[in-house]
Write an enzyme that holds these catalytic residues in place. Structure first.
Site, PDB file in Angstrom:
ATOM      1  CE  LYS A 196      -0.592  -0.726   4.994  1.00 18.48           C
ATOM      2  NZ  LYS A 196      -1.092   0.043   6.065  1.00 18.48           N
TER       3      LYS A 196
ATOM      4  NE  ARG B 224      -6.284   0.444  11.801  1.00 19.16           N
ATOM      5  CZ  ARG B 224      -5.130   0.433  11.453  1.00 19.16           C
ATOM      6  NH1 ARG B 224      -4.149   1.219  11.566  1.00 19.16           N
ATOM      7  NH2 ARG B 224      -4.717  -0.815  10.844  1.00 19.16           N
TER       8      ARG B 224
ATOM      9  CE1 TYR C 280       9.752  32.647   2.842  1.00 14.91           C
ATOM     10  CE2 TYR C 280      10.063  30.225   2.455  1.00 14.91           C
ATOM     11  CZ  TYR C 280       9.426  31.367   2.021  1.00 14.91           C
ATOM     12  OH  TYR C 280       9.216  31.320   0.860  1.00 14.91           O
TER      13      TYR C 280
ATOM     14  CG  MET D 275       6.795  23.789  -1.491  1.00 17.55           C
ATOM     15  SD  MET D 275       5.706  24.928  -2.510  1.00 17.55           S
ATOM     16  CE  MET D 275       4.429  25.586  -1.303  1.00 17.55           C
TER      17      MET D 275
HETATM   18  C1  LIG Z   1      -3.804  -4.752   8.158  1.00 15.35           C
HETATM   19  C2  LIG Z   1      -2.203  -4.573   7.880  1.00 15.35           C
HETATM   20  N1  LIG Z   1      -1.541  -5.615   7.820  1.00 15.35           N
HETATM   21  C3  LIG Z   1      -0.157  -5.524   7.743  1.00 15.35           C
HETATM   22  C4  LIG Z   1       0.556  -4.391   7.577  1.00 15.35           C
HETATM   23  C5  LIG Z   1       1.945  -4.200   7.380  1.00 15.35           C
HETATM   24  O1  LIG Z   1       2.257  -3.709   8.798  1.00 15.35           O
HETATM   25  P1  LIG Z   1       3.953  -3.359   8.816  1.00 15.35           P
HETATM   26  O2  LIG Z   1       4.310  -2.196   7.874  1.00 15.35           O
HETATM   27  O3  LIG Z   1       4.269  -2.972  10.222  1.00 15.35           O
HETATM   28  O4  LIG Z   1       4.753  -4.710   8.423  1.00 15.35           O
HETATM   29  C6  LIG Z   1      -0.371  -2.953   7.794  1.00 15.35           C
HETATM   30  C7  LIG Z   1       0.138  -1.648   7.805  1.00 15.35           C
HETATM   31  O5  LIG Z   1       0.027  -0.885   8.400  1.00 15.35           O
HETATM   32  C8  LIG Z   1      -1.690  -3.133   7.740  1.00 15.35           C
HETATM   33  O6  LIG Z   1      -2.443  -2.146   7.927  1.00 15.35           O
END
Ligand SMILES: Cc1ncc(COP(=O)(O)O)c(C=O)c1O
Length: 382
Positions: free
Chosen positions: A49, A147, A269, A317
């Site tokens: 991700k 969450r 700045y 920036m």
């Molecule tokens: C549901 C879930 N699984 C796995 C991970 C991977 O975690 P990490 O980057 O701490 O290995 C994340 C990352 O936030 C996550 O949200």
């Protein structure tokens, strides 16, 4: 080791981010090996991700698939669609689940939404009926994060009413640890207990609990599928101990201009830094718009030919100013390369100075950097 010549994009950019795909693949293999050390056939996924934590989801995904990775996690549907185009034959799970109205896109791109509550399960089951074929269901149990995921009540509904899964194939049960980086925290054991009970009540489905740090909590936490993100990219999964992972990124910027100032002059700045002596100041070509946080004001350091130079004054920036008075004049000229991240200062080190964590440093890596992908830790660190 000699570097390949700069590409046009690298020549034009203020900074070049070098991503070592070989190091990421080696980290993945080491984590998978750690999972197998318990003697069970534990598999290892990769969390890609946020553009693979800033490293580039497509190149990282391709390289890990080549290394044997078959399971990939992203957060958003669009991230899944992008990855699917590059990786036609792997399992891709979308952690944020399925938003109403996007179910058919999940089917079209063969993506598995992580189902976070009964509403999502119901809409996914209806989608399977509509398409007249079984779809994979991935159920996220919230064991303490509060969450995302099935809470206790919803989980017992699922345990007691198996018909809720009719038309679906329970492909994976997962949960996420709250504080895996602290092995002494009793929360780890509590979450493990809750997860185990649920997995036992839903026999036959593979299970996944451990993120990067969770892997280092030991075999009890491994179940069937490890789910590392951060450690793949070199972030230390065992804070306070030696980092077992290889670093994967190097960020080189360049000097735009060097100027001499007298004593008692301010720089940048707000006049937030004042020279105590006649000084030489180098201005380099990145700033907070590139993920170099404003919190680093007067708190960080870059390296020029291996020598540290303090970052001074406010971060702009697009610009950062550094005090190069103590470096030889010939070593710092317009065009001189500056190591912002690399062997002398890792993302975790910069994070400490910015009072954040390596995750935020990595995921903020700027879209304006030219990106170079290399194979092999030695090449990236030369
Ligand atoms: C549901 C879930 N699984 C796995 C991970 C991977 O975690 P990490 O980057 O701490 O290995 C994340 C990352 O936030 C996550 O949200």
């Amino acid at each position: 080791m000699t570097e390949p010549p700069l590409s046009d994009a690298e020549r034009r950019a203020g900074a070049v981010l070098t991503v070592d795909l070989g190091a990421i693949a080696a980290n993945w293999a080491a984590l998978r090996q750690a999972g197998r050390a318990g003697g069970r056939p534990v598999d290892c996924a990769a969390v890609l991700k946020a553009d693979a934590y800033g490293c580039g989801a497509v190149p990282v995904g391709r390289r890990l698939a080549e290394a044997g990775c078959r399971h990939f996690f992203v957060a958003h549907l669009d991230e899944g669609i992008e990855l699917r185009a590059a990786l036609p034959d792997v399992a891709i799970y979308v952690l944020n689940g399925v938003l109403a109205g996007s179910e058919d896109e999940f089917v079209a791109y063969r993506l598995s939404p992580v189902l976070n509550h009964l509403g999502q399960l119901n809409s996914w089951r209806a989608t399977a009926q509509r398409h007249d074929r079984p779809l994979d269901a991935v159920v996220h149990l919230d064991t303490g994060m509060n969450r995302l995921g099935f809470g206790t009540d919803e989980a017992s509904v699922l345990v007691n009413e198996r018909g809720r899964l009719r038309g679906l194939r329970l492909a994976l049960i997962l949960s996420h640890l709250v504080t895996a980086e602290d092995p002494a925290d009793p929360m780890n054991g509590e979450q493990l207990g809750r997860f185990r009970s649920f997995v036992r009540a839903m026999p036959g489905a593979p299970a996944s609990l451990a993120n990067s740090s969770g892997i280092f909590l030991g075999p009890d936490y491994h179940f069937d599928l490890l789910r590392p993100g951060a450690a793949l990219y070199g972030i230390n999964p065992v804070p306070g101990r030696d980092n077992p992972m290889l670093p994967s990124v190097r960020l080189m910027s360049r000097v735009l201009q060097v100027r001499r100032i007298d004593a008692l002059q301010t720089v940048g700045y707000g006049g937030a830094w004042r020279s105590a002596r006649p000084s030489r100041i180098a201005t380099i070509a990145l700033g907070y718009a590139d993920g170099y946080f404003r919190a680093l004001i007067n708190r960080s350091v870059v390296h020029i030919a291996g020598q540290p130079a303090p970052v001074i004054g406010r971060i702009s920036m697009d610009l950062v100013t550094v005090d190069v008075t103590d470096l030889p004049e010939a070593a710092v000229q317009a065009g001189t390369e500056v190591e912002v991240l690399g062997p002398h200062l890792l993302p975790d080190d910069l994070a400490e100075r910015a009072r954040t964590n390596g995750y935020e440093i990595m995921t903020a890596l700027g879209g304006r950097y030219a990106r170079r992908y290399v194979e092999g830790a030695a090449e990236a660190q030369s």
